[in-house]
Scaffold this motif. Sequence first.
Motif: not given
Length: 331
Positions: A41, A47-48
Motif C-alpha cells: 500500500s 493505491y497498491d
Amino acid sequence: MFIPKPPFLSYRCRTLLTTLIGWLTLSGHSLASDVEHHHFSSPTLGYDYPYSVYLPDNYDTQATTPYPVIYMLHGSFGTDRDWVSRGNLQQVADRLIRAGHIPPAVFIMPGSRSWWVDGHNEPARSAFFNDLMPHVEATYRVGQERHLRGVAGLSAGGYGALNFALERPDLFAAVAALSPASYAPLPPRNSSAWRHPAFINDQGQFDRELWETLNYTAHLEEYRLRVTPRGTDEEGDLPPVPLYISAGRSDVYDAEFHARLLRQAMERIQPNEVRLDLYPGGHTWQVWRASLPAALNFLFQYVGQPNNVAAAEETAEQAMPVEESPDEVSS
C-alpha cells in the motif's frame, strides 16, 4: 542376459522423459535465483504499488553484510515484469554473479503508470523515494547507504533513472540509462511522451512546460554545484554519479543523437565518468538485452565498492552484433 525394456514405456516416451529430465536439470543450474512479484500500500499513490524483486542464489535475510541493490525502471506503458520477461535480467544477473563479474545483489523492478515523474496522472517520483525505497529497505537485507545503491532504466525508465541520479546524487553510486528518452529540448513527434497521461494536462494537451521543468537539463546546474569541488567551507565531499548510456544506431526516436547530447553535457561536469555504447538496432529489447551485461558491469564498478572506488578494471562484455527486432517499445 537380454532384458526386454518395459512395454509400458515406448521409445518415444523414454526419449521425451530423458529430454525433460535434462531440461529440468539444466534449468536448475542456470536459474538458481528467485524472482518474486509483490505489492504494498502506497500512501503517496493512494493505491497498491507493484514491484518485482530478483533475489540471488542463497539470499540470506540475516546476512552480516547487506546486499547491494539496483533499482531497474521499465519503459513507457511498461510493467514491473518487463525486465524479467523480456529483458532476460534473471539469466544475465545469474550468469554475471556466477562468473564473479558482479557480486550477489538484489534487483528491484518497480511498476509505474507514469514516466517516473510527478506528472498529471500520478506522483511516481514522490512514491519512489517516499514509499518504495523505505519499503524495500525495511523488507530486504539491502544496503541503506549510497555506495550500495544503483539505479537503471530503459527508454522512459532511462529518463527516470537519470533524473533520479541527478536530483539525488546522495542516494546512488552509479546510474545506467539504456536508450534514455531524455530528449532535449522536447521529445520527437513520434514519442509516446506526447500522448502519455503523465504529460497530458487538463485540456488534453502535451504539457511542454512540465516536460522542460522535469527533464534532465533542468537538473544539471544544481547537480554540478553538488558534485564539483569549489574549495569553500561549504563544499561537500559528494562525488559525481558515474553514468552509463547505451543506444541503438537506428533508433526511430533518434536516441543516438540525444545520447550524444547527454554524454556531452555530463562530461562537462564529470570527465571520464560517462560511458556511451552504441549497438546495431533500434528502440528494441534486442538492443537492451545486448547492452544489459555491459550496463551491470559498469554499475558494479561503483555499487558495492567502499567510497565508490572501483576495485578492478572494467570487465564489461562487448556486445555481439544484433539484428533489428520487431519488438519495439514506444518512448
